[in-house]
Motif scaffolding. Structure first.
Motif, mmCIF file in Angstrom:
data_model
loop_
_atom_site.group_PDB
_atom_site.id
_atom_site.type_symbol
_atom_site.label_atom_id
_atom_site.label_comp_id
_atom_site.label_asym_id
_atom_site.label_seq_id
_atom_site.Cartn_x
_atom_site.Cartn_y
_atom_site.Cartn_z
ATOM 1 N N ALA A 42 -5.472 -3.932 -2.811
ATOM 2 C CA ALA A 42 -5.220 -4.286 -4.302
ATOM 3 C C ALA A 42 -4.437 -3.370 -5.287
ATOM 4 N N GLN A 43 -4.603 -2.226 -4.814
ATOM 5 C CA GLN A 43 -3.873 -1.226 -5.785
ATOM 6 C C GLN A 43 -2.518 -1.495 -5.824
ATOM 7 N N VAL A 44 -1.879 -1.593 -4.849
ATOM 8 C CA VAL A 44 -0.194 -1.710 -5.027
ATOM 9 C C VAL A 44 0.215 -2.719 -3.993
ATOM 10 N N PRO A 45 1.132 -3.414 -4.385
ATOM 11 C CA PRO A 45 1.751 -4.521 -3.387
ATOM 12 C C PRO A 45 2.889 -3.731 -2.033
ATOM 13 N N ILE A 46 2.025 -4.109 -0.991
ATOM 14 C CA ILE A 46 2.610 -3.470 0.223
ATOM 15 C C ILE A 46 3.923 -3.952 0.516
ATOM 16 N N LEU A 52 6.301 1.061 1.180
ATOM 17 C CA LEU A 52 6.321 1.173 2.607
ATOM 18 C C LEU A 52 6.569 2.662 2.881
ATOM 19 N N TRP A 53 7.657 3.085 2.355
ATOM 20 C CA TRP A 53 8.221 4.504 2.591
ATOM 21 C C TRP A 53 7.287 5.649 2.421
ATOM 22 N N VAL A 54 6.539 5.284 1.364
ATOM 23 C CA VAL A 54 5.561 6.296 0.906
ATOM 24 C C VAL A 54 4.374 6.224 1.669
ATOM 25 N N LEU A 55 3.897 4.946 1.986
ATOM 26 C CA LEU A 55 2.632 4.769 2.902
ATOM 27 C C LEU A 55 3.037 5.301 4.338
ATOM 28 N N ASP A 56 4.019 5.052 4.967
ATOM 29 C CA ASP A 56 4.368 5.481 6.194
ATOM 30 C C ASP A 56 4.939 7.114 6.054
ATOM 31 N N ARG A 57 3.955 7.788 5.952
ATOM 32 C CA ARG A 57 4.155 9.356 5.587
ATOM 33 C C ARG A 57 5.293 10.059 6.743
ATOM 34 N N ASP A 58 5.114 9.730 7.983
ATOM 35 C CA ASP A 58 5.974 10.259 8.831
ATOM 36 C C ASP A 58 7.047 9.434 9.314
ATOM 37 N N HIS A 59 7.274 8.307 8.818
ATOM 38 C CA HIS A 59 8.288 7.378 8.860
ATOM 39 C C HIS A 59 8.864 6.937 10.389
ATOM 40 N N GLY A 61 7.340 4.149 11.530
ATOM 41 C CA GLY A 61 7.021 2.576 11.764
ATOM 42 C C GLY A 61 5.860 2.355 11.929
ATOM 43 N N ARG A 62 4.606 3.290 11.819
ATOM 44 C CA ARG A 62 3.318 3.236 12.393
ATOM 45 C C ARG A 62 2.555 3.695 11.258
ATOM 46 N N VAL A 63 1.705 2.979 10.761
ATOM 47 C CA VAL A 63 0.887 3.130 9.535
ATOM 48 C C VAL A 63 -0.524 3.449 10.127
ATOM 49 N N THR A 64 -1.216 4.550 9.930
ATOM 50 C CA THR A 64 -2.667 4.875 10.282
ATOM 51 C C THR A 64 -3.438 4.752 9.474
ATOM 52 N N MET A 65 -4.695 4.763 9.724
ATOM 53 C CA MET A 65 -5.677 4.788 8.611
ATOM 54 C C MET A 65 -5.669 5.872 7.809
ATOM 55 N N ASP A 66 -5.264 7.178 8.314
ATOM 56 C CA ASP A 66 -5.041 8.340 7.292
ATOM 57 C C ASP A 66 -3.908 7.725 6.283
ATOM 58 N N ASP A 67 -2.813 7.204 6.690
ATOM 59 C CA ASP A 67 -1.825 6.593 5.787
ATOM 60 C C ASP A 67 -2.374 5.921 4.728
ATOM 61 N N LEU A 68 -3.155 4.937 5.028
ATOM 62 C CA LEU A 68 -3.902 4.041 4.061
ATOM 63 C C LEU A 68 -4.798 5.058 2.881
ATOM 64 N N PHE A 69 -5.393 5.651 3.773
ATOM 65 C CA PHE A 69 -6.327 6.638 2.771
ATOM 66 C C PHE A 69 -5.356 7.317 1.755
ATOM 67 N N SER A 70 -4.374 7.961 2.289
ATOM 68 C CA SER A 70 -3.493 8.808 1.427
ATOM 69 C C SER A 70 -2.711 8.225 0.389
ATOM 70 N N LEU A 71 -2.445 6.853 0.734
ATOM 71 C CA LEU A 71 -1.881 5.835 -0.361
ATOM 72 C C LEU A 71 -3.103 5.404 -1.282
ATOM 73 N N ALA A 72 -4.064 5.278 -1.036
ATOM 74 C CA ALA A 72 -5.154 5.015 -1.777
ATOM 75 C C ALA A 72 -5.395 6.168 -2.712
ATOM 76 N N GLU A 73 -5.720 7.307 -2.241
ATOM 77 C CA GLU A 73 -5.797 8.446 -3.097
ATOM 78 C C GLU A 73 -4.559 8.790 -3.954
ATOM 79 N N LEU A 74 -3.241 8.216 -3.629
ATOM 80 C CA LEU A 74 -2.157 8.479 -4.645
ATOM 81 C C LEU A 74 -2.508 7.533 -5.690
#
Length: 196
Positions: A42-46, A52-59, A61-74
């Motif tokens: 809900a916070q931001v359109p994926i 997607l670039w910011v979400l996938d922190r190590d770029h 192509g694989r988004v982990t739960m930690d990546d999702l938590f990081s985006l939510a915190e941001l």
């Protein structure tokens, strides 16, 4: 197991975990693009390249739960800076800026074309080489794109030239002039002039 930051409340943490588990195949610990596009965040359109670039922190192509938590915190951090009605647009803009900053390099510096125009005039490139100002800027910007310091399709970079490219140009130009001067007037003759 992924560990969320201290800012995320338990409801948001649970929501992210449930959404991740709903989409993630049991044999993996990450989401891929097809799954991300189905993500209800809900916070931001994926479905936005910059997000997607910011979400996938190590770029990778694989988004982990930690990546999702990081985006939510941001999103939580940035929500304090924006009004509710402008949040999604501002977040997309923020992510686009972060993507551009990483892509062009954290150490890259840029020079405005007003300075490049003064340099073009000072070096008399039109008179000596037949190189008009716009052609000179185009040349420098194309070199910048080849070095992956800028993207020519990015209109925000139209008035900028990478400093590194300008330095390379000037170094080559003065290096060539120096060699030419050494051929015309050898160093041994230059020292004898000093004795006069």
């Amino acid at each position: 197991m992924a560990s969320p930051g201290p800012q995320l409340n338990s409801t948001l943490q649970r929501s992210i975990r449930e959404e991740f588990d709903r989409l993630c195949s049991k044999d993996r610990k990450h989401l891929v693009l097809q799954e991300l596009l189905k993500l209800r965040f809900a916070q931001v359109p994926i479905a936005n390249l910059a997000v997607l670039w910011v979400l996938d922190r190590d770029h990778d192509g694989r988004v982990t739960m930690d990546d999702l938590f990081s985006l939510a915190e941001l999103c939580l951090q940035r929500s304090k800076l924006y009004q509710n009605f402008e949040f999604q647009a501002q977040m997309r803009g923020y992510c686009d800026g972060a993507k551009r900053f990483r892509r062009y390099g954290q150490h890259a510096s840029y020079v405005n074309i007003d300075i490049v125009e003064a340099l073009h005039h000072l070096l008399r490139l039109q008179e000596t080489n037949g190189l008009d100002f716009q052609s000179f800027v185009d040349l420098l910007q194309r070199a910048g794109e080849e070095k992956q310091l800028m993207d020519l399709s990015d209109e925000e970079m139209d008035d900028w030239v990478p400093l590194e490219v300008l330095q390379d140009f000037l170094g080559s130009m003065f290096g060539g002039m120096s060699r030419l001067m050494n051929d015309i007037w050898p160093a041994s003759e230059m020292t004898s002039l000093g004795e006069l």
